[in-house]
Design an enzyme around this catalytic site. Structure first.
Site, PDB file in Angstrom:
ATOM      1  N   HIS A 118     -47.381  37.272 -39.333  1.00 23.08           N
ATOM      2  CA  HIS A 118     -47.482  37.238 -40.800  1.00 23.08           C
ATOM      3  C   HIS A 118     -48.133  38.511 -41.356  1.00 23.08           C
ATOM      4  CE1 HIS A 118     -46.609  32.912 -41.715  1.00 23.08           C
ATOM      5  NE2 HIS A 118     -46.921  32.772 -40.439  1.00 23.08           N
ATOM      6  N   GLU A 129     -48.068  39.626 -44.205  1.00 20.72           N
ATOM      7  CA  GLU A 129     -48.556  39.391 -45.576  1.00 20.72           C
ATOM      8  C   GLU A 129     -49.975  38.836 -45.597  1.00 20.72           C
ATOM      9  OE1 GLU A 129     -46.595  37.450 -43.927  1.00 20.72           O
ATOM     10  OE2 GLU A 129     -46.983  35.355 -44.434  1.00 20.72           O
ATOM     11  N   CYS A 177     -41.941  34.756 -39.551  1.00 21.17           N
ATOM     12  CA  CYS A 177     -42.237  33.479 -38.896  1.00 21.17           C
ATOM     13  C   CYS A 177     -41.134  32.454 -39.158  1.00 21.17           C
ATOM     14  CB  CYS A 177     -43.622  33.003 -39.320  1.00 21.17           C
ATOM     15  SG  CYS A 177     -44.360  31.901 -38.117  1.00 21.17           S
TER      16      CYS A 177
END
Ligand code: GLN
Length: 182
Positions: free
Chosen positions: A164, A166, A79
């Site tokens: 994202h 994560e 991002c």
């Protein structure tokens, strides 16, 4: 293996947690002295790219980070981290990125998609996300598209996603990055 996680701003803790689950040691980079430690790879997290760019310059990290990436240090930008690597910023990757590309209302959404080499149903969480408007050289390769927009790419030692990984339990993108490092 030791992975540096840029920890100036944004979603860096989540990356550290994923890497811990994968049994990889991490350390946070908050200033130039941290950066000078030995590292096998770097993560540039999501957050606010304008703030991150300003801090990189103020902390004299801009030059050393750019140079290390150009010298082959594997980097994963998610991002805002992707924005940092693009044309007009650190400019290590031959991509042009459009910030907040989905507009304020539609900027945050979740979907699943295909990533080249990783298969199908990869969870993709977008938060006021950018996408890649244009790939500027043949060194850069598209890894994923959603609704006709490029949302993941690789250029040699550099991996970027608009979304994202994560923030989702699927570990495939981080595993892929670690294979790039190994
Ligand atoms: N909108 C942010 C920017 O332009 C990126 C958002 C994110 O990293 N989740 O920097």
């Amino acid at each position: 293996m030791r992975v540096a996680v840029m920890a100036l701003q944004g979603a860096f803790i989540e990356h550290e947690q994923v890497l811990k689950r994968l049994g990889v040691e991490t350390f946070e980079v908050r200033q130039l002295a941290d950066w000078q430690q030995h590292k096998d790879a770097l993560i540039l997290p999501g957050g606010e790219s304008t703030v991150q760019m300003r801090l990189l310059s103020q902390l004299a990290l801009h030059g050393p980070v750019r140079e290390a990436i150009l010298n082959g240090l594997p980097v994963f930008g998610t991002c805002a981290g992707m924005i940092l690597l693009s044309e007009g910023r650190l400019a290590t990757m031959d991509i042009r990125v459009r910030r907040n590309a989905y507009g304020r209302q539609l900027g945050s959404f979740h979907t699943e998609g295909q990533v080249v080499g990783l298969g199908d149903h990869i969870p993709m969480t977008f938060i006021r996300a950018p996408y890649i408007e244009e790939i500027l050289s043949s060194r850069s390769e598209i890894l994923a598209e959603v609704n006709g927009h490029i949302v993941a790419a690789r250029q040699g030692n550099q991996l970027v996603t608009s979304f994202h990984p994560e923030l989702d339990p699927d570990l495939r993108l981080h595993r892929y990055f670690l294979q790039m490092v190994a």
